[in-house]
Design an enzyme around this catalytic site. Structure first.
Site, PDB file in Angstrom:
ATOM      1  CD  GLU A 278      -2.951  -1.204   2.279  1.00 60.07           C
ATOM      2  OE1 GLU A 278      -2.821  -0.409   3.222  1.00 60.07           O
ATOM      3  OE2 GLU A 278      -3.903  -1.990   2.207  1.00 60.07           O
TER       4      GLU A 278
ATOM      5  CD  GLU B 149      -4.047  -5.843   3.555  1.00 58.32           C
ATOM      6  OE1 GLU B 149      -4.841  -4.978   3.975  1.00 58.32           O
ATOM      7  OE2 GLU B 149      -2.817  -5.752   3.666  1.00 58.32           O
TER       8      GLU B 149
HETATM    9  O1  IFM Z   1      -4.682  -3.397   8.921  1.00 62.99           O
HETATM   10  C1  IFM Z   1      -4.548  -2.796   7.668  1.00 62.99           C
HETATM   11  C2  IFM Z   1      -3.369  -3.408   6.925  1.00 62.99           C
HETATM   12  O2  IFM Z   1      -2.187  -3.290   7.624  1.00 62.99           O
HETATM   13  C3  IFM Z   1      -3.197  -2.721   5.598  1.00 62.99           C
HETATM   14  N1  IFM Z   1      -4.426  -2.676   4.851  1.00 62.99           N
HETATM   15  C4  IFM Z   1      -5.609  -2.242   5.533  1.00 62.99           C
HETATM   16  C5  IFM Z   1      -5.784  -2.999   6.835  1.00 62.99           C
HETATM   17  C6  IFM Z   1      -7.065  -2.520   7.553  1.00 62.99           C
HETATM   18  O3  IFM Z   1      -6.974  -1.165   7.840  1.00 62.99           O
END
Ligand code: IFM
Length: 442
Positions: A166, A351
């Site tokens: 990210e 994710e």
């Molecule tokens: O917990 C985070 C993760 O570290 C990165 N992506 C989003 C998740 C939820 O906020």
């Protein structure tokens, strides 16, 4: 509708797994881990609520890997902690740290799971803050060295690897909005970091490939943007948001350029001769990771930096993060990658998940039916994309465990498994069993 019986309709090659990150679960008081920018940020901004203990995955990792295997998942996405491996400087290795990731990888493989490591999930060693962290190109060079080290040390134990998790969060959220470490609120810092973190990715890819032909990816978090209404100023504000949040990173990686609209406000803050780095940044990937959670509603609002938008929440059903359920956005971005960037690149949803106000009930169980609904809606979007012929190859639920949710500390629970942060007891939630009921038969 809220059960997962349709999981059997996914191709047999499709990989279901779960994801975590080092700082959020390991506990940095264990095993000689060094401090990161998050320890400092937690001290300054979060009343000291940090990742000192987290889920104590450092000691509980065998149990955690078994939980993944017993559920029926086939892959585990985790990150290497740079300060655990190099706590003091970039030359002296912490052998306990080296050993920990060997034991972890061995356990993952022993359980028949595919490791999906990430090189950087935000725990930058604290020593780099003395040289302004990611604002300094030297940090990118050190990251390339770190990448090479990982490839040499562990490269025979995994096929796929991601460089950065990210980049928008590493740069904009942390240097313009100030919500993540190091907590800056400065447009020049943010723009410099938006470029440098991509350069770090490019140099990392190069360093990894010097050692071995890994299958390399990067993980982007895309957020769907919708104008408040059809007024031109709100439509244009939405385009600017999309250009900074989403297209900046994918245009650079796939096309070797930054989007014109974002450049119109950010170019003057970029490092000199930034164009010369774009070739390296777009040096070619083997797969792309997409993290997807929600949408934002965008409204025009003048700002002195010309970042003329404000993000609002809509009125759809929300998670405990106050993020709306908006599953359509997931298929939108899968299609965007495929139609606008690369119609061959394998896409992994690295994710997706939700925070829920989970509690143990009187039977000691956690009934997270909203999370089951959330997964259900998003997985159906993915299945539709696959049925349309799009190359989505895997899905990682965020997250295995309730964990340290950054600026929110331990107050937001994203796990398939409930964690008691005093005793470290793990209790699989109903969503865990819903997956296992269906995946173990596939
Ligand atoms: O917990 C985070 C993760 O570290 C990165 N992506 C989003 C998740 C939820 O906020």
């Amino acid at each position: 509708m809220d059960n997962f019986s349709f999981l059997k309709d996914f191709p047999s090659s499709f990989i279901f797994g779960t994801a975590t990150s080092s700082y959020q679960i390991e506990g940095n008081q264990y095993g000689g881990c060094g401090k990161s920018i998050w320890d400092d940020f937690a001290k300054r901004k979060l009343n000291g609520i940090d990742g000192l203990n987290a889920c104590n995955h450092y000691e509980y990792f065998e149990e955690d890997i078994k939980l993944i295997k017993d559920l029926g998942f086939r892959a585990y996405r985790f990150s290497f902690s740079w300060p655990r491996l190099y706590p003091e400087n970039n030359r002296e290795l912490n052998n306990e740290g080296v050993d920990f990731y060997h034991r972890l990888l061995d356990k993952i493989l022993e359980n028949g799971l595919e490791p999906f490591p990430t090189l950087y999930h935000w725990d930058l060693p604290i020593r780099f803050s003395h040289i302004e962290g990611w604002e300094n190109r030297d940090t990118c060079k050190h990251f390339a060295d770190f990448s090479y080290f990982i490839s040499k040390q562990y490269g025979d134990l995994f096929k796929k690897i991601a460089t950065i998790n990210e980049p928008w969060c590493v740069s904009w959220l942390s240097h313009y909005l100030g919500e993540h470490a190091p907590g800056k609120k400065n447009i020049k810092s943010a723009t410099t970091t938006m470029h440098n973190i991509l350069l770090a990715h490019g140099w990392s890819v190069e360093a990894l490939r010097v050692n071995k032909s890994h299958e390399i990816g990067i993980v982007l978090n895309n957020q769907y943007a919708e104008p408040l209404d059809q007024q031109d100023e709100n439509i244009n504000a939405t385009k600017l948001f999309d250009s900074i949040h989403n297209r900046w990173f994918s245009d650079a990686i796939f096309k070797g350029k930054y989007p014109e609209l974002a450049l119109s406000v950010l170019e003057k803050h970029l490092p000199e001769n930034y164009e010369n780095d774009l070739k390296k940044i777009s040096c070619g990937l083997n797969w792309i990771g997409l993290n997807y959670y929600t949408r934002s509603i965008i409204k025009f609002e003048k700002s002195e930096d010309n970042i003329n938008y404000k993000t609002l929440r809509g009125s759809l059903k929300k998670t405990d993060m106050d993020w709306e359920f908006f599953p359509k956005g997931l298929s939108y971005f899968i299609k965007r990658i495929n139609n606008e960037y690369d119609n061959k690149i394998p896409i992994y949803i690295t994710e997706n998940g939700m925070a829920n106000n989970d509690k143990l009930d009187s039977n000691g169980e956690v009934n997270d039916s909203d999370r089951i609904e959330f997964f259900n809606l998003h997985l159906r979007e993915i299945l539709n994309c696959i049925n349309e012929g799009l190359p989505v190859m895997g899905y990682f639920a965020w997250s295995l465990l309730d964990n340290y949710e950054w600026a929110f500390g331990y107050s937001k629970r994203f796990g398939l498994v409930y964690v008691d942060f005093d005793s470290y007891k793990r209790v699989p939630k109903k969503s865990y069993y819903e997956f296992s009921k269906n995946l173990l038969q596939v």
